[in-house]
Enzyme design. Structure first.
Site: not given
Ligand SMILES: [Cu+2]
Length: 647
Positions: A394, A310
């Site tokens: 996320y 990320d």
């Molecule tokens: Cu996770």
């Protein structure tokens, strides 16, 4: 100024007050002009990264002696028409390009994914006859209802991997605009999109699985059910205002001081964290950030390649949320905006990117003494500096906590959506979280880069284990417990793992200063032991995320060594970052050193993590250990009127 909007940067400001202050909108524009004048910004040029090139530590620390570090910006530029990319540094002070390195895709990999490439990849697959036909075979004839999720492809030595900038595109069904796509994976098919040629060059169509259909739109009353009742208001009030002060980027609270930075790649960065101790400014950490985050998936089937970096592939910081008072943050909040640049290098402001507030944190210390009758309680409080980023499915909250007793903590709050797959049968790698819907196992491995300055730059690290000793001479009754302290003397031997059975910690000590007992002042890193990277040593992700194979690395400070998986991560073949940094096995005993700490969970999803996951936490703690001569929080006043500590 609105609380939440992302907006173009306003009028150019002056040069920032401090050499570590984030780049301003005016500086991004000035840097662009320099790049344009050098002929590096044609119509098809894009900025895959653009941010402050921080001056080296000695220049910053030397500023007090009259030096004035140059302001420099670093850009990863890519020509989207040719794919040619370069790593460029410009000097704003000198008005020129200082360095330019053209990148070789075979050895350097690719610059991070551009924002515009997400939309581009969806357009390309929707126009591709092969993709449309494969979707039609699955009964999906309206291609506008097939959403593309483009992903960094990893590095698996495919022919296309050597020089072709591409993304792998997975598909999800979205019947209506409000549908939650993560509930409806169209599994078994992936398109490889060359984002420079703007075409699909390969489709892997491995299997067909029913698209899970149970609605998961958790803000739809039909999905979530009625709202709970009985939750009465909790109000946090600080009638006299907060106890911290914020002067530009300089934050001060109860002896703590630090400078708040922000970067498109790392997000929140804290500089020059120090404590005032009876009028003496005592540095602890020169720079602290989450310098990388990798999420490798553990399903060996169709999605073997899924590993999201990320930081280096997606630029965590650029997906920072604009926070909302009353929702994300309670109490007396100070917000800082973040100025970053878009794909064209144009400055954009994320409003309320960083939240600063203080929190009551229960009991700080307490004792009822049965001999002298003293009954005392003090309440703990912490200063909280935080920000949130949403990277695809996320959401990550990054929280730095500073306590009245000198403790520093970092906590990551993980929430959002699972990256889902079709659930096609019992599997040791996947949890069924809704009918026919699987949540595959994965790890979240964060790497904190902690450039330590415990009472100065000359530091060393000891590994501290505890153990019971066998009965024998000196331990006749077998009750002995002892610490073993092992000095980590050079980089190669300082790649270490947690050992919960020995209560292992790492102590960062000053080699120049001692406490009143004549022992080195220190701070101790308390890790939260969890598995390191579990992928096989022969795997691609092991080579690319080698940093995550240990909980601790210690390197000698080098201003060029900033990222644990290397400067360039997207499609990189591996070996960069920490394994390369420690290859010279430099001496780290009594040197200017950097700690790199990997932490985070191995996440086997639970049904309770669906459709949106309650926050899960991970992190680490740094505690003063002989840094002070006694409990530094004796002077905290008792709760009660007149002390501002409630009552
Ligand atoms: Cu996770």
């Amino acid at each position: 100024m609105t609380d939440t909007a992302v907006r173009p940067a306003e009028a150019p400001g002056a040069r920032p007050a401090h050499p570590l202050d984030p780049a301003t909108g005016a500086e991004y524009l000035a840097g662009r002009q320099i790049l344009a004048a050098a002929g590096l910004l044609g119509d098809t040029a894009r900025f895959a990264y653009y941010g402050l090139e921080e001056p080296a530590k000695d220049e910053v620390l030397g500023e007090a002696a009259g030096g004035r570090p140059d302001r420099r910006l670093r850009a990863f530029l890519i020509d989207v028409a040719t794919g040619q990319s370069a790593d460029v540094v410009v000097s704003l002070g000198e008005g020129r390009v200082v360095s330019r390195r053209v990148l070789d895709p075979a050895s350097d990999g690719q610059v991070p994914i551009l924002s515009e490439e997400f939309g581009l990849a969806e357009e390309v697959v929707r126009a591709d006859p092969g993709w449309r036909a494969a979707m039609a075979r699955r009964g999906l004839t309206d291609i506008t209802k097939v959403r593309a999720v483009p992903q960094a492809p990893g590095s698996f030595g495919e022919a296309a991997d050597r020089g072709t900038r591409f993304v792998r595109v997975l598909a999800f069904r979205q019947e209506r605009e409000q549908d939650y796509v993560w509930g409806h994976p169209i599994d078994g098919i992936v398109a490889y999109v060359d984002v420079v040629e703007r075409k699909v060059f390969k489709i892997v169509d491995e299997f067909e699985a029913p698209v899970p259909s149970e609605p998961a739109d958790y803000d739809d009353p039909a999905v979530r059910g009625p709202l709970r009742e009985g939750l009465r208001p909790v109000e946090i009030t600080q009638p006299e205002g907060p106890s911290f002060t914020l002067d530009g980027q300089l934050l001060r609270w109860q002896g703590w001081s630090m400078r708040i930075g922000f970067d498109a790649r790392e997000g929140l960065v804290l500089h020059q964290i120090s404590l005032d101790d009876a009028g003496r400014d005592r540095p602890v950490i020169y720079r602290a950030s989450i310098a990388e985050l990798v999420v490798p998936y553990g399903d060996p089937g169709f999605r073997y390649w899924q590993s999201f970096f990320d930081g280096g592939e997606y630029l965590l910081g650029k997906w920072t949320n604009a926070l909302e008072r009353g929702c994300d943050c309670l109490g007396e909040i100070a917000y800082l905006d973040a100025t970053l640049a878009d794909d064209l290098g144009a400055p954009q402001v994320i409003g309320n990117a960083v939240c600063v507030h203080e929190e009551d944190f229960g009991i700080l210390w307490k004792h009822t003494d049965s001999f002298n009758g003293s009954v005392q309680t003090r309440r703990q409080r912490r200063l909280v500096v935080s920000s949130w980023a949403t990277v695809g499915n996320y959401d990550y909250g990054f929280y730095w906590y500073f306590y009245l007793d000198g403790t520093i903590e970092h906590e990551v709050k993980m929430t959002g959506a699972l990256f889902t797959a079709a659930y096609t049968g019992d599997s040791p790698h996947t949890t069924e979280v809704a009918p026919g819907l699987g949540g595959p196992v994965h790890q979240h491995l964060f790497c904190a880069r902690l450039d330590m300055t415990v009472d100065g730059v000359a530091n060393a690290v000891e590994e501290v284990d505890v153990a019971g000793l066998p009965a024998g001479p000196g331990n006749p009754f077998g009750n002995a417990i002892a610490q073993t302290r092992t000095r980590l003397r050079s980089e190669a031997g300082a790649a270490r793992r947690c050992d919960a059975s020995r209560g292992r910690t790492w102590r960062v000590l000053s080699t120049g200063r001692v406490n009143r007992y004549g022992r080195p002042v220190s701070y101790t890193l308390y890790p939260d032991p969890a598995p390191v990277l579990l992928a096989d040593p022969a795997s691609s992700v092991h080579a690319r995320a080698t940093f995550a194979t240990n909980h601790l690395w210690v390197t000698r400070y080098d201003p060029a060594q900033r990222y644990p998986a290397g400067d360039l991560v997207n499609q990189h073949p591996g070996g960069a970052g920490l394994p390369a940094y420690v290859a010279g096995d430099r001496d780290i005993d009594g040197a200017d050193i950097v700690l790199w700490h990997t932490f985070g969970p191995t996440h086997f999803p639970r049904p309770e993590d669906w459709p949106v996951m309650p926050v899960a936490r991970c992190g680490f703690t740094l505690k003063p250990t002989g840094f002070f001569d006694r409990n530094p929080a004796l002077g905290v006043p008792p709760p009660g009127p007149g002390h501002g500590t409630g009552g």
